[in-house]
Design a protein around this motif. Structure first.
Motif, PDB file in Angstrom:
ATOM      1  N   UNK A   1      10.535   6.916  -7.545  1.00 54.74           N
ATOM      2  CA  UNK A   1      10.874   8.320  -7.454  1.00 54.74           C
ATOM      3  C   UNK A   1       9.396   8.654  -8.246  1.00 54.74           C
ATOM      4  N   UNK A   2       9.120  10.364  -7.960  1.00 52.85           N
ATOM      5  CA  UNK A   2       8.009  10.088  -8.946  1.00 52.85           C
ATOM      6  C   UNK A   2       6.793   9.384  -8.638  1.00 52.85           C
ATOM      7  N   UNK A   3       6.534   8.448  -7.562  1.00 51.74           N
ATOM      8  CA  UNK A   3       5.401   7.578  -7.603  1.00 51.74           C
ATOM      9  C   UNK A   3       4.850   7.755  -5.892  1.00 51.74           C
TER      10      UNK A   3
ATOM     11  N   UNK B   1       0.557  -1.080  -0.490  1.00 47.54           N
ATOM     12  CA  UNK B   1       0.065   0.034  -0.316  1.00 47.54           C
ATOM     13  C   UNK B   1       1.014   1.122  -0.030  1.00 47.54           C
ATOM     14  N   UNK B   2       0.298   2.737  -1.001  1.00 46.46           N
ATOM     15  CA  UNK B   2       0.829   3.487  -0.836  1.00 46.46           C
ATOM     16  C   UNK B   2       0.415   4.420   0.577  1.00 46.46           C
ATOM     17  N   UNK B   3       1.869   4.891   1.077  1.00 46.56           N
ATOM     18  CA  UNK B   3       1.804   6.261   1.986  1.00 46.56           C
ATOM     19  C   UNK B   3       1.195   7.798   1.348  1.00 46.56           C
ATOM     20  N   UNK B   4       0.132   8.288   2.264  1.00 48.97           N
ATOM     21  CA  UNK B   4      -0.075   9.546   2.151  1.00 48.97           C
ATOM     22  C   UNK B   4       1.365  10.292   1.876  1.00 48.97           C
TER      23      UNK B   4
END
Length: 243
Positions: free
Chosen positions: A75-77, A39-42
């Motif tokens: 990076x960038x994501x 999962x991606x963090x804020x």
């Protein structure tokens, strides 16, 4: 759970606290929001604003987690979870438990490399290298028994084994692995008392290498790693059942 939804589990810190307080808040957010590996963090800026801390403070905290292998920045994501994060239930602080779990993951890698390097060292070492390994082990144990700082002597001893293997890359890889695992200044895993129970087995390892005993050397390095792993588990065991 969306990134924005995860932010609802954060509350501003009462003071502009650095370090552990920020990471504890993030761990609680991740657990409450049900975020899992992948999962991606804020965004960093949103995390900092919600907690009421500066971006440099948040960046420093996330750098520490990245050093423990808990997150990965693309990076960038964005920033993604790469390890389980749960808050502690017992007396052990959350960050101590997370450091311990990261150290156990690191030791899985070390075990494979250390077994190979010790086996090669026994086979490839010349008489002078065997004598040097024995000498450095004696110096190491003198420092340990005297209660003096021992890390420099420990590095020298293991470095002699890496050199004897005939492949200098072993030492470089193992040193980089250790440096990659960032520990807090007050971490029990960075204290001089950590790992002391493993040092008598260093003598067994050195003697086996000197005696050109491959199986004995491999058994000794695994016994050293087992002892350290048991100590890590004992330290983190009060933080979460089932660790």
């Amino acid at each position: 759970m969306t990134q924005g939804g995860a932010l609802s589990y954060l509350v501003p810190l009462e003071t502009r606290t650095r370090g552990v307080a920020v990471l504890d808040a993030l761990a609680a957010m991740i657990e409450s929001a049900g975020l899992t590996i992948g999962d991606r963090l804020p965004p960093e800026v949103s995390l900092a604003a919600t907690l009421g801390v500066g971006r440099s403070t948040m960046r420093e905290a996330l750098n520490r987690w990245e050093g423990l292998g808990i997150i990965k920045r693309r990076q960038g994501d964005g920033t993604y979870l790469t390890a389980r994060v749960q808050t502690s239930r017992g007396l052990v602080p959350t960050m101590v438990r997370l450091e311990g779990e990261a150290l156990l993951r690191l030791m899985e890698v070390r075990r494979t490399l250390e077994n190979d390097v010790v086996r090669k060292a026994v086979i490839a070492a010349n008489p002078s290298q065997r004598a040097e390994i024995g000498r450095l082990c004696t110096l190491l144990l003198i420092e340990v028994d005297a209660g003096r700082p021992w890390r420099k002597a420990d590095h020298a001893f293991h470095g002699a084994i890496y050199d004897a293997s005939g492949n200098p890359m072993y030492g470089q890889i193992l040193a980089n692995l250790d440096h990659a695992l960032e520990r807090g200044g007050d971490s029990p895993f960075g204290a001089d008392a950590f790992g002391l129970e493993s040092f008598p087995i260093h003598r067994t390892l050195a003697d086996a290498i000197v005696a050109e005993d491959v199986e004995g050397s491999v058994a000794a390095i695994n016994a050293i790693l087992d002892t350290v792993e048991d100590e890590v588990k004992a330290i983190v065991g009060g933080g979460l059942s089932g660790v």
